[in-house]
Structure formats: C-alpha cells, structure tokens
Scaffold this motif. Sequence first.
Motif, PDB file in Angstrom:
ATOM      1  N   LYS A  61       0.843  -1.134  -0.186  1.00 50.28           N
ATOM      2  CA  LYS A  61      -0.115  -0.039   0.021  1.00 50.28           C
ATOM      3  C   LYS A  61       0.790   1.301   0.214  1.00 50.28           C
ATOM      4  O   LYS A  61       0.784   2.058  -0.917  1.00 50.28           O
ATOM      5  CB  LYS A  61      -0.748   0.025   1.198  1.00 50.28           C
ATOM      6  N   SER A  62       1.799   1.411   0.923  1.00 51.68           N
ATOM      7  CA  SER A  62       2.694   2.431   0.887  1.00 51.68           C
ATOM      8  C   SER A  62       3.588   2.675   0.098  1.00 51.68           C
ATOM      9  O   SER A  62       3.788   3.929  -0.506  1.00 51.68           O
ATOM     10  CB  SER A  62       3.512   2.437   2.288  1.00 51.68           C
ATOM     11  N   THR A  63       3.982   1.464  -0.667  1.00 49.65           N
ATOM     12  CA  THR A  63       4.694   1.591  -1.815  1.00 49.65           C
ATOM     13  C   THR A  63       3.983   2.089  -3.101  1.00 49.65           C
ATOM     14  O   THR A  63       4.614   3.054  -3.758  1.00 49.65           O
ATOM     15  CB  THR A  63       5.343   0.345  -2.371  1.00 49.65           C
ATOM     16  N   PRO A  97       2.476  11.044   4.364  1.00 47.51           N
ATOM     17  CA  PRO A  97       2.915   9.754   4.676  1.00 47.51           C
ATOM     18  C   PRO A  97       2.440   9.064   5.764  1.00 47.51           C
ATOM     19  O   PRO A  97       1.796   9.670   6.460  1.00 47.51           O
ATOM     20  CB  PRO A  97       4.339  10.099   4.830  1.00 47.51           C
ATOM     21  N   GLN A  98       2.605   7.693   5.915  1.00 50.52           N
ATOM     22  CA  GLN A  98       2.380   7.021   7.144  1.00 50.52           C
ATOM     23  C   GLN A  98       3.107   7.693   8.451  1.00 50.52           C
ATOM     24  O   GLN A  98       4.348   8.447   8.196  1.00 50.52           O
ATOM     25  CB  GLN A  98       2.822   5.709   7.387  1.00 50.52           C
ATOM     26  N   ARG A  99       2.349   7.868   9.324  1.00 47.87           N
ATOM     27  CA  ARG A  99       3.113   9.028  10.671  1.00 47.87           C
ATOM     28  C   ARG A  99       4.268   8.410  11.234  1.00 47.87           C
ATOM     29  O   ARG A  99       4.961   9.373  11.426  1.00 47.87           O
ATOM     30  CB  ARG A  99       1.928   8.849  11.609  1.00 47.87           C
ATOM     31  N   LEU A 179      -3.398   9.279   0.722  1.00 51.48           N
ATOM     32  CA  LEU A 179      -3.428   9.467   2.191  1.00 51.48           C
ATOM     33  C   LEU A 179      -3.053   8.200   2.563  1.00 51.48           C
ATOM     34  O   LEU A 179      -3.698   6.948   2.544  1.00 51.48           O
ATOM     35  CB  LEU A 179      -4.456  10.112   2.817  1.00 51.48           C
ATOM     36  N   ASP A 180      -1.624   8.029   3.610  1.00 54.37           N
ATOM     37  CA  ASP A 180      -1.387   6.745   3.918  1.00 54.37           C
ATOM     38  C   ASP A 180      -1.777   6.379   5.319  1.00 54.37           C
ATOM     39  O   ASP A 180      -1.273   7.268   6.121  1.00 54.37           O
ATOM     40  CB  ASP A 180       0.311   6.542   3.829  1.00 54.37           C
ATOM     41  N   GLU A 181      -2.794   5.868   5.512  1.00 52.14           N
ATOM     42  CA  GLU A 181      -3.373   5.435   7.006  1.00 52.14           C
ATOM     43  C   GLU A 181      -3.550   6.912   7.707  1.00 52.14           C
ATOM     44  O   GLU A 181      -2.886   6.916   9.026  1.00 52.14           O
ATOM     45  CB  GLU A 181      -2.408   4.610   7.723  1.00 52.14           C
ATOM     46  N   PRO A 182      -4.392   7.726   7.401  1.00 48.65           N
ATOM     47  CA  PRO A 182      -4.687   8.935   7.983  1.00 48.65           C
ATOM     48  C   PRO A 182      -5.427   9.006   9.315  1.00 48.65           C
ATOM     49  O   PRO A 182      -5.390   9.757  10.338  1.00 48.65           O
ATOM     50  CB  PRO A 182      -5.414   9.760   6.883  1.00 48.65           C
TER      51      PRO A 182
HETATM   52 MG    MG Z   1       2.119   1.241   4.787  1.00 46.99          MG
END
Ligand code: MG
Length: 246
Positions: A61-63, A97-99, A179-182
Amino acid sequence: MFHIPYSGRHHVERLPGAPALQLEGLVARYPGSEVVALQGVQLILPAGVRAALVGPNGSGKSTLLKVVAGLLRPQAGSIRIYGQPVGACHHRVAYLPQRGEVDWRFPVTVERMVLAGRYVHLGWLRQPKRADREQVHMVLEQLGLAALAQRQISQLSGGQQQRALLARALVQEAELLLLDEPLSAVDAASRAIIAGVLDQLSSQGKTALVATHHLDRLAEEYDHVFALEDGLLRDLPAAQMSLELV
Ligand code: MG
Ligand code: ADP
C-alpha cells in the motif's frame, strides 16, 4: 522531513476526461532489496472518487502511494495522473505519509511544517506570501490545531500529528490526495475531525486514495476499494468488497 519528488517542478494542464490516476503494469522494488513490492499493478481511479486501498501489512500500500507521489521511481510500467506523467504538476497531487515515516524530533513548529505544504505554489524566491500564511491558518483552524500552531511538532500527541500531516496535505489544494493511513491510532476526537475533512473533500469533487486498515465501514465511507496482496491488486466496488473482507 520534507518529501521531494524525483522529478522537477512543472505545471502541465490535466488532460480533459482522463481518470485521476491510471497505473499500468506497475512494478516497484526498493533499492538493494530483493522483494518486488509491486508486481504489475493495473488501476484506474476515476476523478472525484474516494477509494480505499486495503491489504495486509507488507502488501504494498505505502509503496503504491509513494510511487504515485513521485518518491520512488518504478522499475516498469506507466503512471498517468489526470493523463499526465508523474511530476507534470506538483500542485495537483498531495501525499500524506504514514505517521511513523516522519521524524517528529525535527525542530520545527506545527505552523512551519504545514506551511511546507505550500512550497509547491511558491515562486522562485520560495518566499511564502500573506495568502500562503492565511491558507495555513484557515486549515489549522479547520483541523482544530490553531492553538498549537507555535508548538514544536515533537510535542504533539499521535492524533495531533495525524491532523498536522493532513493539514500539510490540505494546504497544497491538490486535486488528487494520496493518504497513507490517516486514521491509524488516532483518538475519537481526531478521528471525527479527519473523517469530516475527508467528507468535505469528496463533496468538493476531489479524488482521494486512502490506505486504511479499517475494513468495517468501507461501503459507507468509500466509493471504491482496491485490495493489495503481495504486490498484486484486486479492484471491486466497495459494497462487494465489504462482503468479501468482513
Ligand atoms: Mg504502509
Ligand atoms: P504496506 O504499506 O501495505 O504495509 P509496504 O508498501 O510498506 O506495505 O511494503 C511492501 C513491501 O516492500 C514489503 O515487502 C516491505 O517489506 C517492502 N519495503 C517497504 N519499505 C521498504 C524499504 N524502505 N526498503 C526495502 N523494502 C521495503
């Protein structure tokens, strides 16, 4: 601290009628790693849609969000954002980004960090103008952070950090938000504020692709769900995906 896309600064108009995002045969691997994080991803995200990106930890997901944000160069495949290549217009895409990827010890105030979201709009002198500062203050207000504007980011709670990241993405006034895991690990108050902002974005016709672990309300909160597993993507309407995943 501030994520700099690999391509230069440009402004190219969107192609009329093009989807917000179109990925074809996207392959990505991190430098020095054997793991193929994305193995040929196809995706079409129509403009104005709010889509969830789900999948277990390590599924990519993040990638995927980083590749679209221009932070990781893909090994193969193509990316079109409103019909244009990555970096054609940096105003148009905002990335949260993810926190855990942010260095929260960096010595900067909340206001300054959020102002960094305006940099894509500044001229060659890179000096923020009054309008940039006003935009920052409006968004800080909207996210309940106005009283914390002069606080160091290291002093924020987890929920406040998430709101500050969202504020930085919002001041960019982008059309496509990645949005990465907001909503990960936020308290109920932050969650309500962030969820309200996401609703507002979709009523403004903006497009959002949101990596999330919250599978319980996919059909209510998203128009569409993309599910990743081991770097491969499945694509279903939200209602159908909710039935399969829950
Ligand atoms: Mg991730
Ligand atoms: P998710 O966000 O779905 O948890 P990621 O996109 O972070 O998944 O990870 C996809 C794959 O890429 C995993 O195998 C992960 O171990 C690997 N990976 C992620 N970040 C890096 C990195 N910076 N360097 C090397 N490998 C990475």
